[in-house]
Structures are given as structure tokens and as C-alpha cells.
Design a protein around this motif. Structure first.
Motif, mmCIF file in Angstrom:
data_model
loop_
_atom_site.group_PDB
_atom_site.id
_atom_site.type_symbol
_atom_site.label_atom_id
_atom_site.label_comp_id
_atom_site.label_asym_id
_atom_site.label_seq_id
_atom_site.Cartn_x
_atom_site.Cartn_y
_atom_site.Cartn_z
ATOM 1 N N ASP A 157 0.562 -42.291 -12.143
ATOM 2 C CA ASP A 157 0.723 -43.494 -11.906
ATOM 3 C C ASP A 157 -0.955 -44.061 -13.647
ATOM 4 O OD1 ASP A 157 2.594 -44.461 -10.809
ATOM 5 O OD2 ASP A 157 1.313 -43.643 -9.029
ATOM 6 N N MET A 158 -1.804 -43.537 -13.322
ATOM 7 C CA MET A 158 -3.164 -43.169 -14.580
ATOM 8 C C MET A 158 -2.651 -43.187 -15.138
ATOM 9 S SD MET A 158 -5.508 -43.818 -12.220
ATOM 10 C CE MET A 158 -7.232 -43.184 -12.847
ATOM 11 N N ILE A 159 -1.667 -41.723 -15.586
ATOM 12 C CA ILE A 159 -0.943 -42.005 -16.603
ATOM 13 C C ILE A 159 -0.137 -42.582 -17.222
ATOM 14 C CG2 ILE A 159 0.076 -39.959 -17.865
ATOM 15 C CD1 ILE A 159 -1.628 -37.521 -16.214
ATOM 16 N N GLY A 160 0.226 -43.576 -17.233
ATOM 17 C CA GLY A 160 0.835 -44.451 -16.953
ATOM 18 C C GLY A 160 0.484 -45.738 -17.439
ATOM 19 N N LYS A 161 -0.326 -45.636 -16.892
ATOM 20 C CA LYS A 161 -0.861 -47.306 -16.420
ATOM 21 C C LYS A 161 -2.169 -47.267 -17.886
ATOM 22 C CE LYS A 161 -5.196 -49.334 -14.609
ATOM 23 N NZ LYS A 161 -4.764 -50.925 -14.683
ATOM 24 N N TYR A 162 -2.356 -45.997 -18.722
ATOM 25 C CA TYR A 162 -3.189 -45.794 -19.290
ATOM 26 C C TYR A 162 -2.725 -45.426 -20.829
ATOM 27 C CZ TYR A 162 -7.216 -47.012 -16.626
ATOM 28 O OH TYR A 162 -8.209 -47.398 -15.734
#
Lengths: 103, 311
Positions: free
Chosen positions: B234-239
Motif C-alpha cells: 500500500d505504501m509502494i502504491g501511495k508513493y
């Protein structure tokens, strides 16, 4: 400012939006033509030759784009941002050690 | 066998094209702790929260992406003394590096693997702990120590190059690793990938066949749980961090995994899980008829980029 990117030989076109690199615009447009690799200028698979048009480039790994490549306008699509409409030729190749053995 | 000799992958030095972008990625996003920087040498030193040693990741700004070296920590100085002639007897030139040449580090041995990678061994590195102390340490660090992708520690690396059977022989015969798994060509039986362990983990280092020597496939970090892998995703997607392979499970090693790239194109993995390996665990072999399940066992699809894109 939006610019049009044309891939020679593949006869493929897509639009580049301000601040975006050529590869992410191709991916964003759902098109395929340039190989997608690391998207950070490190692996070299998205190499293109800029036949026409102007661009700015960010740092690219010297292992794939040396001074001679720059003179020939052979650069990585993930690292260039258009400053005009561009016409590109795809020249990136990826080694396929395992797949080749499978054939 | 108690765990002696080579203990673990202790330090990986990664070349990055832009140090500021690398700091954003490894420290701000992934949550590694920056412990030291050297503006003159253009280097950043980082650790994961639960590592006691001073640092495990060194980022060096350079005009090429890829791997500078991998360094394994050994049990003690005598281990270095004992290993040096054995490495030479295998046929590799060994150079000695004095204590202090590499910051916070004791003396090192350095040599080039048959795959073209620079490898070092060291016995001593300054320890700064995991913030919990060592007497009545408790289990939870203060808020903010564990952040980003919630990485517990550096785990392993995958190196690409030729002569991977020779690398396997070196690690087994000289360094006392076990060959936990192997991928081979279905017909020729040639080795395509070798997975080697010096611990109870499925692998501590792996090699994949590549035409060019010294290629860097990935460095991998251990997370606590598969839930943390999804949190990282999710963090990888967000950033908008470029993903190579989204959350899945490896057939080889059984790890829950996600692969992504740093801003210079070096591949990273965060993972959790995998089986327990013992020295008497038999070697598991996969062949090219089952490349999908060997690589990614939840959709059984082999990714072309996974075995071809390297720095």
C-alpha cells in the motif's frame, strides 16, 4: 504543455503530459512498445533513439548511456521528458538467458 | 551444527544515481534508519531497527546503478584467519583490508566471486543496538522507531552472473553453506539459479544465471508478517514506487513477497515467511517446466522482467 510521442516502426502514438517521462506516459496510456524495466535509469531495457524532437534527461546509468550514446541521442525512455513532439525508435533489448533455454 | 563460521549477509553497498532521491526512498519511504552520512564520499549508512550492528546498507552516489560489494559477517576473527587460506585454495585472490578502512568495521577479507561480484568478510562491527537495550529489554521500541515498510532486518541478496555452479561450490565447500534450492533447465539440467543458506533460513544468498558478470538482481529485507507485506504494498502504491511484481508468494523459499525498484533502478524486495532449513534438509529442485510455480505460486505465472531486468 502536452506533447505527442511517436514510435517509429511500431506506428504507435501517445501523449506526454507536463513533468512526466516518456515511459510513464506510455504505461499511463495503456500502450506497449517500449520494454518496461526498472523505471529508474538503471537497467537499460527501455533504451530509445530520439529521431526528432527536444527533451530533457535526468541521470541515467553510464553502463547503458555513455557519452557516445548521448551524442547519438540514444537514451532511456524512463529518464527523458519531452520539450517538443518526439519521434522515437525503440532500440532496447533484454537478455533472456532462461527463456531462451526454454525454447 | 550451531551457527558459527559465516553468520549472515551483514552489509550491502548499493550504487545510486542520486543520493537525495535514494535517501527519500530507503529512509523516508522504506523506514530504514540513517545512522551516518559522508557528504564528501557521497555515502549514506543505514540500518533496520532490529539490527544491533551499526549499519547494514550503504548507499553510494555514482554514475552507474548496481552493486559495489556484499559483505558477510563471520563469527570471530579466528574465522577470518581460518577462511583466508581456504578461499585461496579454491583459487581466488584474497586481499586484506585493515580495520577502520570501512567505517565502524574490523579488518576485512575481499575477493571476487566466479560470478564477478566483489565480496567481503568481516568479524567485527560497532554495535549500536535496536533501542531496547540488552537488560530487561522489553519487546516494543518507542513509537516511530518502527516505521515506513516496518523492516526488521536485511535478509539476503540475489546476484546475477555467469559460473553460478562455481559460486555454489565455493559457498558449500569453503563457506559451509547448504544448497537449499536450485532451478535447472528441464532438458540440459544446467543450473539457472542457486539458493544457499548458512542458517535456518531458506536462503542467505542466491545466484541467477546472467550473461554479464557482477549484476545486481535484488536486496531483500525481512518483515514481521504477510500483513506487513500488504502494508508495504500500500505504501509502494501511495508513493508511486515502481513495482516489478506485486504481492505474491515464491514457490522457491515460500516467502510472501513484493518486488519494487529504488529511484536508480536497483531492485528491492520486502518479504515474510518461508520454511525452516536444517543442514539435513534435502535440496529442493525446480525445473523450467514449472517456472511459473517456482517463481510466483499464487498465480503460477513467470515474470519475464524478473529474470532479465538487473542493474
Amino acid at each position: 504543455m502536452r506533447y505527442r510521442v511517436h514510435l517509429e516502426e511500431l506506428e504507435l502514438d501517445f501523449t506526454c503530459h507536463p513533468g512526466q517521462n516518456v515511459l510513464e506516459c506510455m504505461i499511463g496510456a495503456g500502450k506497449k512498445g517500449i520494454q518496461v524495466g526498472c523505471r529508474g535509469g538503471g537497467c537499460g531495457v527501455c533504451k530509445v533513439e530520439v529521431l526528432e524532437g527536444e527533451f530533457t534527461a535526468r541521470a541515467m546509468s553510464k553502463a547503458h548511456v555513455d557519452e557516445e550514446s548521448l551524442v547519438r541521442r540514444q537514451v532511456l525512455a524512463c529518464c527523458i521528458t519531452p520539450r517538443s513532439d518526439l519521434s522515437l525508435k525503440v532500440i532496447g533489448k533484454i537478455a533472456k538467458p532462461i527463456q531462451r533455454r526454454c525454447q | 551444527m550451531a551457527l558459527r563460521g559465516i553468520l549472515r549477509l551483514g552489509e550491502v553497498c548499493i550504487r545510486v544515481l542520486d543520493l537525495a532521491a535514494a535517501r527519500t526512498h530507503y529512509v523516508d519511504r522504506m523506514g530504514l534508519i540513517e545512522v551516518m552520512s559522508d557528504e564528501e564520499d557521497r555515502k549514506i549508512y543505514c540500518k533496520a531497527w532490529d539490527e544491533h550492528d551499526h549499519h547494514s546498507i550503504v548507499l553510494r552516489e555514482a554514475d552507474e546503478a548496481g552493486l559495489d560489494y556484499v559483505a558477510f559477517k563471520v563469527y570471530d576473527d579466528q574465522t577470518l584467519t581460518d577462511l583466508e587460506p581456504r578461499i585461496q585454495a579454491f583459487g581466488l585472490d584474497v586481499s586484506r583490508i585493515d580495520a577502520g578502512v570501512y567505517p565502524k568495521s574490523g579488518r576485512r577479507l575481499e575477493f571476487f566471486l566466479p560470478s564477478g561480484h566483489r565480496m567481503q568478510l568481516y568479524a567485527e562491527k560497532a554495535q549500536i543496538g535496536n533501542t531496547l537495550g540488552t537488560r530487561n529489554p522489553g519487546v516494543m521500541p518507542d513509537e516511530g522507531v518502527i516505521r515506513g515498510f516496518r523492516i526488521n532486518r536485511l535478509d539476503h541478496c540475489l546476484l546475477g552472473g555467469p559460473n553460478i555452479d562455481e559460486c555454489g561450490r565455493l559457498f558449500q565447500e569453503v563457506f559451509d553453506f547448504d544448497l537449499s534450492e536450485r532451478i535447472e533447465d528441464e532438458e540440459s539440467r544446467d543450473s539457472l539459479a542457486m539458493f544457499l543458506t548458512c542458517s535456518t533460513k531458506p536462503h542467505d544468498v542466491a545466484f541467477v544465471i546472467q550473461p554479464e558478470p557482477g549484476r545486481f538482481h535484488h536486496v531483500s529485507f525481512l518483515l514481521e508478517s504477510a500483513t506487513d507485506v500488504i502494508h508495504a504494498a500500500d505504501m509502494i502504491g501511495k508513493y508511486r514506487i515502481p513495482v516489478d511484481v506485486g504481492p505474491n508468494r515464491h514457490g522457491v523459499t515460500r516467502g510472501n513477497t513484493i518486488y519494487y525498484f529504488d529511484p536508480s533502478g536497483n531492485r528491492n524486495e520486502v518479504f515474510s515467511g518461508g520454511y525452516v532449513h536444517y543442514p539435513d534438509t534435502p535440496t529442493l529442485t525446480w525445473d523450467t517446466s514449472q517456472m511459473g510455480p517456482a517463481q510466483f505460486s499464487q498465480d503460477n505465472i513467470a515474470r519475464e522482467s524478473f529474470l532479465t531486468v538487473v542493474t
